[in-house]
Design an enzyme around this catalytic site. Sequence first.
Site, PDB file in Angstrom:
ATOM      1  N   GLU A   1       0.861  -1.189   0.000  1.00  0.00           N
ATOM      2  CA  GLU A   1       0.000   0.000   0.000  1.00  0.00           C
ATOM      3  C   GLU A   1       0.897   1.238   0.000  1.00  0.00           C
ATOM      4  O   GLU A   1       1.176   1.852   1.032  1.00  0.00           O
ATOM      5  CB  GLU A   1      -0.964  -0.073   1.185  1.00  0.00           C
TER       6      GLU A   1
ATOM      7  N   HIS B   1      -3.655   3.382   5.128  1.00  0.00           N
ATOM      8  CA  HIS B   1      -3.766   2.256   4.189  1.00  0.00           C
ATOM      9  C   HIS B   1      -4.298   2.736   2.847  1.00  0.00           C
ATOM     10  O   HIS B   1      -4.845   3.837   2.729  1.00  0.00           O
ATOM     11  CB  HIS B   1      -4.774   1.217   4.724  1.00  0.00           C
TER      12      HIS B   1
ATOM     13  N   GLU C   1      -8.282   4.635   5.206  1.00  0.00           N
ATOM     14  CA  GLU C   1      -8.159   4.126   3.835  1.00  0.00           C
ATOM     15  C   GLU C   1      -8.161   5.317   2.883  1.00  0.00           C
ATOM     16  O   GLU C   1      -9.143   6.054   2.810  1.00  0.00           O
ATOM     17  CB  GLU C   1      -9.336   3.192   3.510  1.00  0.00           C
TER      18      GLU C   1
HETATM   19 ZN   LIG Z   1      -4.235  -2.073   4.268  1.00  0.00          ZN
END
Ligand SMILES: [Zn+2]
Length: 348
Positions: A75, A165, A229
């Site tokens: 990531e 992330h 995220e």
């Molecule tokens: Zn992740």
Amino acid sequence: MASTRKKQLECDVLFEHQDLLALTLAHPHPRKQPQSRTLADGTLLTLIDTGILAIEPAEPGDSDIVLSCAVHGNETAPIELVNELVNAIIDGSLICRQRLLVQLGNTQAMVNGTRGVAENMNRLFSGAHAEGEPNDEKRRAALLEQTVREFFKEPGRKRFHYDLHTAIRDSQREKFAVYPYRPGRPWSIEQIRFLAGCGVQTILLSHNPTTTYSYFSSNEFGADAFTVELGKVFPFGQNDMSRFASCKAQLARLIAAEALDYPPLSKSVVFDVCQVVNKHHEDFQFTFADDQANFTEFAPGHLLANDGELEVRVGEVAESIIFPNANVAIGQRALLTVVPTEIDERFE
Ligand SMILES: [Zn+2]
């Protein structure tokens, strides 16, 4: 003598070539001992271990901030974002006025360009690393926990942990954050507004303990902690960093103790986590396509998955799917579902 010289050279890569990421990729394995350097303004930089850097101003503000990334090694956008912040501190273009701990989580997976090596590191926290056969990821998770424990040792200070992330799949909401379960503590409106200033305008409220990294810091140290995220996975160098500009700018303001951007709350949307679907049988299949986007909504009663003989269905109101993954180990989470909710008396 030779090894002392080699260590000095490794240190120079960070402090003179000013690139934590390059150093970590070149030397992903555990280091024998920490190394420190003091910047011209008195800020102490301590490379605690590979990819783990503490930055401590001579007279820090009231906050202890942990920024972690690469708990999933492929990531890359969050890694590049965090690296840019660190390098800006080292070259003096960003003044760090709070205590800051930066962690590149799964260094071997970063080198391999994979999510993990043997397993999902973001299921190894709150002591889960001590279960089963030891491996490098479990040892690394234990080390990450230990450095956070050391870093948060002084009581009475504000504690933050943003675990950054990017997701494997497309998402109908590009950026979102999971707010870990925090029994007895209200959800923080200020934190939700802070994240909105990072461009993260969707918040998922979790209602169960888990073994994620953000839950560890929230639960054990009372930190305001989130799994954030920021978009979709791409290899190093292929990220459109303009998509992360507002997040980088907000984190820079936090680190520099400058006024933060708090957009109006109306733009944030809050969801309750509804179902946590763990996989019970090897024969587990979703009824939707493998690449179905996060936040796809399904109608009440809709069949979402077959888990052996068990059926996983939407309840009495429509639910949206998050993080579906049929390939997890038995007993691990295969899916979350969420439902929209309101900012109400549970918030403060
Ligand atoms: Zn992740």
